[in-house]
Design a protein around this motif. Sequence first.
Motif, PDB file in Angstrom:
ATOM      1  N   ASP A  29      19.823  25.400   2.771  1.00 19.36           N
ATOM      2  CA  ASP A  29      20.903  24.791   3.543  1.00 19.36           C
ATOM      3  C   ASP A  29      20.666  23.290   3.684  1.00 19.36           C
ATOM      4  OD1 ASP A  29      22.886  24.119   5.336  1.00 19.36           O
ATOM      5  OD2 ASP A  29      22.155  25.423   6.946  1.00 19.36           O
ATOM      6  N   ILE A  30      21.575  22.478   3.127  1.00 19.55           N
ATOM      7  CA  ILE A  30      21.396  21.022   3.197  1.00 19.55           C
ATOM      8  C   ILE A  30      21.810  20.444   4.546  1.00 19.55           C
ATOM      9  CG2 ILE A  30      21.653  20.750   0.711  1.00 19.55           C
ATOM     10  CD1 ILE A  30      24.431  19.564   1.221  1.00 19.55           C
ATOM     11  N   ASP A  83      29.763  21.635   0.772  1.00 22.32           N
ATOM     12  CA  ASP A  83      29.180  22.973   0.779  1.00 22.32           C
ATOM     13  C   ASP A  83      27.738  22.836   1.218  1.00 22.32           C
ATOM     14  OD1 ASP A  83      31.338  24.571  -0.005  1.00 22.32           O
ATOM     15  OD2 ASP A  83      30.906  24.329  -2.134  1.00 22.32           O
ATOM     16  N   SER A  84      27.257  23.771   2.008  1.00 22.69           N
ATOM     17  CA  SER A  84      25.916  23.630   2.583  1.00 22.69           C
ATOM     18  C   SER A  84      24.801  24.161   1.690  1.00 22.69           C
ATOM     19  CB  SER A  84      25.842  24.322   3.949  1.00 22.69           C
ATOM     20  OG  SER A  84      25.944  25.715   3.791  1.00 22.69           O
ATOM     21  N   THR A  85      25.129  24.869   0.614  1.00 31.27           N
ATOM     22  CA  THR A  85      24.095  25.477  -0.217  1.00 31.27           C
ATOM     23  C   THR A  85      23.671  24.552  -1.346  1.00 31.27           C
ATOM     24  OG1 THR A  85      25.029  27.643   0.274  1.00 31.27           O
ATOM     25  CG2 THR A  85      23.504  27.509  -1.582  1.00 31.27           C
ATOM     26  N   CYS A  86      22.404  24.187  -1.342  1.00 32.06           N
ATOM     27  CA  CYS A  86      21.849  23.328  -2.393  1.00 32.06           C
ATOM     28  C   CYS A  86      21.769  24.126  -3.700  1.00 32.06           C
ATOM     29  CB  CYS A  86      20.455  22.845  -1.981  1.00 32.06           C
ATOM     30  SG  CYS A  86      19.673  21.765  -3.204  1.00 32.06           S
ATOM     31  N   PRO A  87      22.257  23.568  -4.811  1.00 33.12           N
ATOM     32  CA  PRO A  87      22.222  24.294  -6.077  1.00 33.12           C
ATOM     33  C   PRO A  87      20.808  24.455  -6.646  1.00 33.12           C
ATOM     34  CG  PRO A  87      23.110  22.096  -6.420  1.00 33.12           C
ATOM     35  CD  PRO A  87      22.940  22.277  -4.940  1.00 33.12           C
ATOM     36  N   HIS A  88      19.844  23.743  -6.110  1.00 31.58           N
ATOM     37  CA  HIS A  88      18.469  23.835  -6.621  1.00 31.58           C
ATOM     38  C   HIS A  88      17.830  25.178  -6.289  1.00 31.58           C
ATOM     39  CE1 HIS A  88      14.024  22.945  -5.910  1.00 31.58           C
ATOM     40  NE2 HIS A  88      14.162  23.024  -7.211  1.00 31.58           N
ATOM     41  N   ALA A  89      17.745  25.499  -4.995  1.00 32.95           N
ATOM     42  CA  ALA A  89      17.073  26.737  -4.599  1.00 32.95           C
ATOM     43  C   ALA A  89      17.844  27.501  -3.526  1.00 32.95           C
ATOM     44  CB  ALA A  89      15.660  26.431  -4.105  1.00 32.95           C
TER      45      ALA A  89
END
Length: 108
Positions: free
Chosen positions: A49-50, A40-46
């Motif tokens: 896009d990783i 998944d491309s969405t970083c859970p931090h903020a």
Amino acid sequence: MAWVSLCEFDELREGFGKHVDIEGFSLAVFRHEGTAYVLDSTCPHAGHDISGGNIESGCAVCPYHGWNFRLADGQMPDMPGIAVNVYPSRILNRQGQAPLVQAELPMP
């Protein structure tokens, strides 16, 4: 689950990611040591896009704040329980055509 074509393998640069939106999924596709990895491309931090990041020590590194996720399982090495989803992937070789990167995605 269904195998979905994401991109040609040759579109990927060794050690870097590519963003792919497909079938309602926002994915980061990385090429590392001759293999494609799909997360998944969405970083859970903020929520960044990783896919714009690179690979260090077998981890995809988010380019915004440096959070890293193992390509093999999506886990942060030093933070148990924090992870991104990783999807099974394969390289489909087609005679006379460029190989395709495919991921097995949960489809309804």
